[in-house]
Scaffold this motif. Structure first.
Motif, PDB file in Angstrom:
ATOM      1  N   VAL A 141       0.870  -1.176   0.000  1.00  0.00           N
ATOM      2  CA  VAL A 141       0.000   0.000   0.000  1.00  0.00           C
ATOM      3  C   VAL A 141       0.906   1.225   0.000  1.00  0.00           C
ATOM      4  N   ASN A 142       0.987   1.886  -1.131  1.00  0.00           N
ATOM      5  CA  ASN A 142       1.755   3.124  -1.227  1.00  0.00           C
ATOM      6  C   ASN A 142       0.849   4.289  -0.857  1.00  0.00           C
ATOM      7  N   ILE A 143       1.304   5.120   0.057  1.00  0.00           N
ATOM      8  CA  ILE A 143       0.485   6.251   0.476  1.00  0.00           C
ATOM      9  C   ILE A 143       0.717   7.405  -0.490  1.00  0.00           C
ATOM     10  N   GLY A 144      -0.305   7.661  -1.284  1.00  0.00           N
ATOM     11  CA  GLY A 144      -0.259   8.756  -2.238  1.00  0.00           C
ATOM     12  C   GLY A 144      -0.945   9.970  -1.639  1.00  0.00           C
ATOM     13  N   SER A 145      -1.882  10.496  -2.380  1.00  0.00           N
ATOM     14  CA  SER A 145      -2.603  11.694  -1.962  1.00  0.00           C
ATOM     15  C   SER A 145      -3.679  11.955  -2.998  1.00  0.00           C
ATOM     16  N   PHE A 146      -4.676  12.750  -2.642  1.00  0.00           N
ATOM     17  CA  PHE A 146      -5.584  13.177  -3.703  1.00  0.00           C
ATOM     18  C   PHE A 146      -4.846  14.069  -4.694  1.00  0.00           C
ATOM     19  N   HIS A 147      -3.620  14.512  -4.308  1.00  0.00           N
ATOM     20  CA  HIS A 147      -2.778  15.251  -5.248  1.00  0.00           C
ATOM     21  C   HIS A 147      -2.198  14.342  -6.342  1.00  0.00           C
ATOM     22  N   CYS A 148      -2.463  13.048  -6.259  1.00  0.00           N
ATOM     23  CA  CYS A 148      -2.197  12.165  -7.399  1.00  0.00           C
ATOM     24  C   CYS A 148      -3.051  12.580  -8.595  1.00  0.00           C
ATOM     25  N   MET A 149      -4.200  13.217  -8.292  1.00  0.00           N
ATOM     26  CA  MET A 149      -5.181  13.527  -9.325  1.00  0.00           C
ATOM     27  C   MET A 149      -5.387  15.021  -9.550  1.00  0.00           C
ATOM     28  N   VAL A 150      -5.335  15.800  -8.475  1.00  0.00           N
ATOM     29  CA  VAL A 150      -5.616  17.235  -8.573  1.00  0.00           C
ATOM     30  C   VAL A 150      -4.616  18.003  -7.721  1.00  0.00           C
ATOM     31  N   THR A 151      -4.535  19.301  -7.950  1.00  0.00           N
ATOM     32  CA  THR A 151      -3.705  20.151  -7.105  1.00  0.00           C
ATOM     33  C   THR A 151      -4.618  21.043  -6.265  1.00  0.00           C
ATOM     34  N   MET A 152      -4.101  22.146  -5.744  1.00  0.00           N
ATOM     35  CA  MET A 152      -4.910  23.006  -4.880  1.00  0.00           C
ATOM     36  C   MET A 152      -4.796  24.446  -5.340  1.00  0.00           C
ATOM     37  N   ASN A 153      -5.897  25.069  -5.612  1.00  0.00           N
ATOM     38  CA  ASN A 153      -5.896  26.453  -6.075  1.00  0.00           C
ATOM     39  C   ASN A 153      -5.477  27.391  -4.944  1.00  0.00           C
ATOM     40  N   GLY A 154      -4.492  28.239  -5.224  1.00  0.00           N
ATOM     41  CA  GLY A 154      -4.070  29.228  -4.245  1.00  0.00           C
ATOM     42  C   GLY A 154      -2.931  28.804  -3.354  1.00  0.00           C
ATOM     43  N   VAL A 155      -2.564  27.517  -3.357  1.00  0.00           N
ATOM     44  CA  VAL A 155      -1.439  27.014  -2.563  1.00  0.00           C
ATOM     45  C   VAL A 155      -0.493  26.269  -3.496  1.00  0.00           C
ATOM     46  N   ALA A 198       1.542  18.176   7.673  1.00  0.00           N
ATOM     47  CA  ALA A 198       0.563  19.178   7.263  1.00  0.00           C
ATOM     48  C   ALA A 198       0.697  20.447   8.091  1.00  0.00           C
ATOM     49  N   ALA A 199       1.032  20.281   9.368  1.00  0.00           N
ATOM     50  CA  ALA A 199       1.152  21.445  10.245  1.00  0.00           C
ATOM     51  C   ALA A 199       2.258  22.394   9.792  1.00  0.00           C
ATOM     52  N   LYS A 200       3.278  21.853   9.117  1.00  0.00           N
ATOM     53  CA  LYS A 200       4.406  22.669   8.680  1.00  0.00           C
ATOM     54  C   LYS A 200       4.042  23.614   7.547  1.00  0.00           C
ATOM     55  N   VAL A 201       2.999  23.278   6.793  1.00  0.00           N
ATOM     56  CA  VAL A 201       2.636  24.118   5.649  1.00  0.00           C
ATOM     57  C   VAL A 201       1.271  24.788   5.822  1.00  0.00           C
ATOM     58  N   THR A 202       0.694  24.656   6.999  1.00  0.00           N
ATOM     59  CA  THR A 202      -0.628  25.233   7.251  1.00  0.00           C
ATOM     60  C   THR A 202      -0.538  26.740   7.478  1.00  0.00           C
ATOM     61  N   ASN A 203      -1.438  27.468   6.821  1.00  0.00           N
ATOM     62  CA  ASN A 203      -1.597  28.900   7.066  1.00  0.00           C
ATOM     63  C   ASN A 203      -3.049  29.257   6.800  1.00  0.00           C
ATOM     64  N   ALA A 204      -3.384  30.528   6.904  1.00  0.00           N
ATOM     65  CA  ALA A 204      -4.776  30.944   6.736  1.00  0.00           C
ATOM     66  C   ALA A 204      -5.312  30.604   5.355  1.00  0.00           C
ATOM     67  N   ALA A 205      -4.492  30.829   4.315  1.00  0.00           N
ATOM     68  CA  ALA A 205      -4.926  30.529   2.951  1.00  0.00           C
ATOM     69  C   ALA A 205      -5.149  29.035   2.766  1.00  0.00           C
ATOM     70  N   TYR A 206      -4.303  28.261   3.384  1.00  0.00           N
ATOM     71  CA  TYR A 206      -4.393  26.802   3.318  1.00  0.00           C
ATOM     72  C   TYR A 206      -5.707  26.330   3.950  1.00  0.00           C
TER      73      TYR A 206
END
Length: 254
Positions: A141-155, A198-206
């Motif tokens: 079981v390789n841990i991917g992300s929904f970022h395998c499919m999409v990115t995030m607008n604004g980050v 996740a905590a390392k990259v969290t900000n208000a925009a995130y």
């Protein structure tokens, strides 16, 4: 009543198990009766996790390992086999991420992300896969992300999204190679979950992006990945390989 998700007595190795999702996966497998080898760089953290795992009455082995070093990966796999006799399950979780705009990303940051998220995943698959193919059984079981499919607008997610996309295609290719050898290779794709990374990259925009982009309007909670992980790690998924199982609160449906 048959437990289709049964992993009792199985031997697993979990990477990135010193904290976050890796720790959760390791504890979940232990709670369900699996022996668990835990691999990460921070040995003192692993020792703490080991105590929690052994409280479930199963075996645990600590494997100090930097996943960017293939020799350390081989040593971790060899140690696990020596201790347990076999490896039935690999949860390939170790990862690194950054949210630096592409035009500001230096070579070192990019290379570190690829070495951890792509090279490390492949090296572990290769070393554990060799053992599994010889035995005629294995669940990767390789841990991917929904970022395998999409990115995030604004980050900015160029590096992380690139790496996770590579993990998906890598897993498909390995699944095809090993399908007739009794080894399945699948990808678990979390959305945004509470974790140390996740905590390392969290900000208000995130945070605002999550509320706006996720139909459930929140991050995933501890434990909400366990059922999906157990499905892919157990014989409940015996005819499933090369697939991406998204657990993202509906992010990719809109």
């Amino acid at each position: 009543m048959k437990n289709y998700f049964d992993v009792k007595g199985k031997n697993a190795i979990v990477t990135g198990a010193s904290s976050g999702l890796g720790r959760q996966f390791a504890l979940c497998l232990a709670e369900q009766g699996a022996n668990v080898a835990i691999a990460a760089r921070r040995v003192e953290r692993l020792e703490e996790v080991k105590k929690q795992i052994e409280a479930y009455g199963v075996k645990c082995v600590v494997c100090p390992c930097d996943v960017t070093d293939s020799s350390q990966i081989k040593a971790a796999v060899d140690k696990t086999i020596a201790e347990f006799g076999s490896i039935d399950i690999l949860i390939n979780n170790a990862a690194a991420g950054f949210s630096t705009p592409a035009l500001e990303c230096d070579d070192e940051t990019w290379e570190r992300t690829m070495k951890t998220n792509v090279d490390g995943v492949f090296y572990f698959c290769r070393e554990v896969g060799r053992h599994m193919v010889e035995r005629g059984y294995g669940k990767i079981v390789n841990i991917g992300s929904f970022h395998c499919m999409v990115t995030m607008n604004g980050v900015p997610r160029s590096g992380y999204s690139t790496a996770k996309g590579a993990v998906l295609m890598m897993s498909k290719a390995l699944a095809a190679e090993w399908a007739k050898s009794g080894v399945t290779v699948n990808v678990l794709g979390p959305g945004y979950f509470e974790s140390e990374m996740a905590a390392k990259v969290t900000n208000a925009a995130y945070d605002e992006g999550i509320k706006r982009g996720c139909p459930m309007g929140r991050r995933g909670k501890p434990g909400e990945l366990n059922g999906a992980m157990l499905f892919l790690a157990s014989d409940a998924s015996s005819y499933v390989t090369g697939q991406l199982l998204l657990v993202d609160g509906g992010w990719t449906i809109v």
